[in-house]
Design a protein around this motif. Structure first.
Motif, PDB file in Angstrom:
ATOM      1  N   ALA A 191       0.800  -1.230   0.000  1.00  0.00           N
ATOM      2  CA  ALA A 191       0.000   0.000   0.000  1.00  0.00           C
ATOM      3  C   ALA A 191       0.832   1.278   0.000  1.00  0.00           C
ATOM      4  N   VAL A 192       1.970   1.282   0.736  1.00  0.00           N
ATOM      5  CA  VAL A 192       2.774   2.500   0.772  1.00  0.00           C
ATOM      6  C   VAL A 192       3.376   2.821  -0.590  1.00  0.00           C
ATOM      7  N   GLY A 193       3.296   1.870  -1.516  1.00  0.00           N
ATOM      8  CA  GLY A 193       3.812   2.102  -2.857  1.00  0.00           C
ATOM      9  C   GLY A 193       3.013   3.123  -3.648  1.00  0.00           C
ATOM     10  N   TRP A 194       1.888   3.614  -3.093  1.00  0.00           N
ATOM     11  CA  TRP A 194       1.128   4.637  -3.816  1.00  0.00           C
ATOM     12  C   TRP A 194       1.982   5.875  -4.066  1.00  0.00           C
ATOM     13  N   THR A 195       2.902   6.161  -3.164  1.00  0.00           N
ATOM     14  CA  THR A 195       3.771   7.311  -3.380  1.00  0.00           C
ATOM     15  C   THR A 195       4.722   7.070  -4.545  1.00  0.00           C
ATOM     16  N   LEU A 196       5.091   5.812  -4.764  1.00  0.00           N
ATOM     17  CA  LEU A 196       5.991   5.498  -5.871  1.00  0.00           C
ATOM     18  C   LEU A 196       5.289   5.639  -7.214  1.00  0.00           C
ATOM     19  N   LEU A 197       3.968   5.488  -7.235  1.00  0.00           N
ATOM     20  CA  LEU A 197       3.235   5.740  -8.476  1.00  0.00           C
ATOM     21  C   LEU A 197       3.408   7.196  -8.886  1.00  0.00           C
ATOM     22  N   PHE A 198       3.349   8.103  -7.914  1.00  0.00           N
ATOM     23  CA  PHE A 198       3.588   9.512  -8.195  1.00  0.00           C
ATOM     24  C   PHE A 198       5.048   9.749  -8.574  1.00  0.00           C
ATOM     25  N   GLU A 199       5.966   9.100  -7.854  1.00  0.00           N
ATOM     26  CA  GLU A 199       7.381   9.278  -8.155  1.00  0.00           C
ATOM     27  C   GLU A 199       7.695   8.851  -9.592  1.00  0.00           C
ATOM     28  N   MET A 200       7.212   7.684  -9.993  1.00  0.00           N
ATOM     29  CA  MET A 200       7.517   7.187 -11.331  1.00  0.00           C
ATOM     30  C   MET A 200       6.869   8.059 -12.401  1.00  0.00           C
ATOM     31  N   PHE A 201       5.706   8.603 -12.113  1.00  0.00           N
ATOM     32  CA  PHE A 201       5.065   9.533 -13.038  1.00  0.00           C
ATOM     33  C   PHE A 201       5.922  10.786 -13.197  1.00  0.00           C
ATOM     34  N   PHE A 202       6.422  11.306 -12.091  1.00  0.00           N
ATOM     35  CA  PHE A 202       7.289  12.479 -12.138  1.00  0.00           C
ATOM     36  C   PHE A 202       8.566  12.173 -12.905  1.00  0.00           C
ATOM     37  N   TYR A 203       9.162  11.006 -12.649  1.00  0.00           N
ATOM     38  CA  TYR A 203      10.371  10.634 -13.380  1.00  0.00           C
ATOM     39  C   TYR A 203      10.106  10.545 -14.880  1.00  0.00           C
ATOM     40  N   ALA A 204       8.927  10.056 -15.247  1.00  0.00           N
ATOM     41  CA  ALA A 204       8.584   9.912 -16.663  1.00  0.00           C
ATOM     42  C   ALA A 204       8.535  11.265 -17.362  1.00  0.00           C
ATOM     43  N   ILE A 205       7.892  12.250 -16.739  1.00  0.00           N
ATOM     44  CA  ILE A 205       7.796  13.552 -17.403  1.00  0.00           C
ATOM     45  C   ILE A 205       9.134  14.293 -17.334  1.00  0.00           C
ATOM     46  N   PHE A 206       9.922  14.036 -16.290  1.00  0.00           N
ATOM     47  CA  PHE A 206      11.257  14.624 -16.229  1.00  0.00           C
ATOM     48  C   PHE A 206      12.119  14.047 -17.344  1.00  0.00           C
ATOM     49  N   THR A 207      11.987  12.743 -17.573  1.00  0.00           N
ATOM     50  CA  THR A 207      12.718  12.095 -18.662  1.00  0.00           C
ATOM     51  C   THR A 207      12.335  12.695 -20.010  1.00  0.00           C
ATOM     52  N   LEU A 208      11.060  12.968 -20.199  1.00  0.00           N
ATOM     53  CA  LEU A 208      10.605  13.586 -21.454  1.00  0.00           C
ATOM     54  C   LEU A 208      11.236  14.956 -21.656  1.00  0.00           C
ATOM     55  N   SER A 209      11.410  15.693 -20.570  1.00  0.00           N
ATOM     56  CA  SER A 209      12.033  17.017 -20.697  1.00  0.00           C
ATOM     57  C   SER A 209      13.468  16.886 -21.189  1.00  0.00           C
TER      58      SER A 209
END
Length: 358
Positions: free
Chosen positions: A139-157
């Motif tokens: 359950a605490v992995g919900w924060t990692l869903l946000f982290e990986m989303f942020f990493y994805a858009i940072f990677t796109l930049s």
């Protein structure tokens, strides 16, 4: 400006531990309330460790990636390093939770065997659990869903070679605004990511940009701001006042103050606190798997002492997390990073940047 140049911020590591500790205390009180004594006092402010984590994440990504801007293939290095840093330990912890669920379902609350849901949990895809919440199996992995989303858009930049703040800010702000109009009919992923909490990544990025431009808080101001911000985030008060925005701003100020202090002067920081900060990811991931042991044992021997149960959960969480960091996370990450370096050493454009990027 040595800290900006090296990317080493020991006070930020200490903040990481404070953030992890807040979450652990929050959950330890919940475990006692659920498994031992329903009258255990809650500590909801401990959840403010999450916005603090996110601000730190945005800050660290900007500092770590400053050498990669405009470099051919930089986006590949960034994305692979992020996956190596986050995914293996998360998969390991999730597998332990899954094996426990399969072998001793009575020990696992708030979960059931649903293979489609479990696969989504492994691959950071938002999914609804048995309680109707958008949470992965761990359950605490919900924060990692946000982290990986942020990493994805940072990677796109990095891929499109647009300044990270200019690229990510419109999307993060747009998601925060969209949360105002959210309804139950929205797609699960959109409903999950449309949350003001995503702004914390932006606050962290802005903090890094301020430091890179030499805009620092004065020493006394920084100390006062850090102390006031941490008290606002974690010190109990009645009634509890605050929201996602104000807690995010307090987290921004705490990170900005600590980074300003460390950038402008050499500080002596406890090695133990720095170590526990480095171990914060392991502490965070594994505490839900081990901390509930304390109230279970107290109940089994007939000792209904909520405070001792909570303290026991905290001790177990920190001890197990430190052990996992020292003997699993650290050697595993180092091994995988060696393979990453070997892979990218063949790329002339990225080769020069590999050594300094974490």
């Amino acid at each position: 400006m040595a800290s900006v140049a090296t990317g080493k911020y020991e006070l930020i590591q200490v903040l990481r531990f404070i953030a992890a500790l807040g979450v652990v205390v929050c959950h330890s009180a919940f475990y006692s309330k659920e498994r031992l004594a329903p009258d255990t006092l809650s500590y909801n402010l401990g959840a403010n460790g999450v916005p603090l984590f996110f601000v730190i994440s945005g800050f660290v990504m900007m500092i770590a990636a400053q050498k990669l801007q405009g470099v051919d293939g930089a986006w590949k290095l960034f994305s692979i390093r992020r996956i190596v840093r986050i995914a293996p330990l998360y998969w390991f912890a999730t597998t332990i939770k899954l094996l426990t669920l399969l072998g001793a379902a009575g020990l696992v609350l708030h979960a059931q065997v649903d293979w489609a849901y479990i696969v989504k949990s492994y691959f950071f895809v938002p999914a609804v659990n048995v309680d109707g919440e958008i949470r992965p199996l761990l359950a605490v992995g919900w924060t990692l869903l946000f982290e990986m989303f942020f990493y994805a858009i940072f990677t796109l930049s990095l891929l499109v070679r647009i300044d990270a703040i200019r690229f990510t800010a419109p999307l993060l702000v747009g998601l925060a605004i969209a949360s105002i109009f959210k309804t139950d009919s929205w797609h699960t992923a959109l409903a999950f990511y449309a949350d003001p909490i995503v702004l914390n990544f932006l606050w962290g990025m802005i903090t890094a940009r301020l430091l890179q431009r030499g805009i620092l808080m004065g020493r006394n101001s920084a100390i006062a701001v850090v102390m006031i911000s941490l008290c606002y985030l974690f010190f109990p008060r009645f009634p509890e006042y605050g929201n996602s925005i104000t807690y995010g701003i307090a987290s921004f100020l705490a990170v900005y103050g600590c980074a300003s202090l460390e950038t402008s002067r050499r500080l002596s920081v406890s090695r133990w606190l720095v170590f526990l900060g480095a171990a914060s990811y392991s502490i965070y991931l594994f505490h839900p798997l081990t901390a509930p042991l304390s109230p279970v044992l107290f109940k089994r021997v007939g000792l209904i002492y909520p405070l001792l149960s909570v303290l026991g959960s905290i001790a177990i969480a920190i001890g197990v997390g430190a052990f996992m960091y020292r003997f699993v996370e650290s050697p595993l990450t180092e091994m995988l990073n060696r393979y990453v370096k070997q892979y990218f050493n063949g790329s002339a454009g990225v080769k020069k940047q590999v050594k300094g990027f974490e």
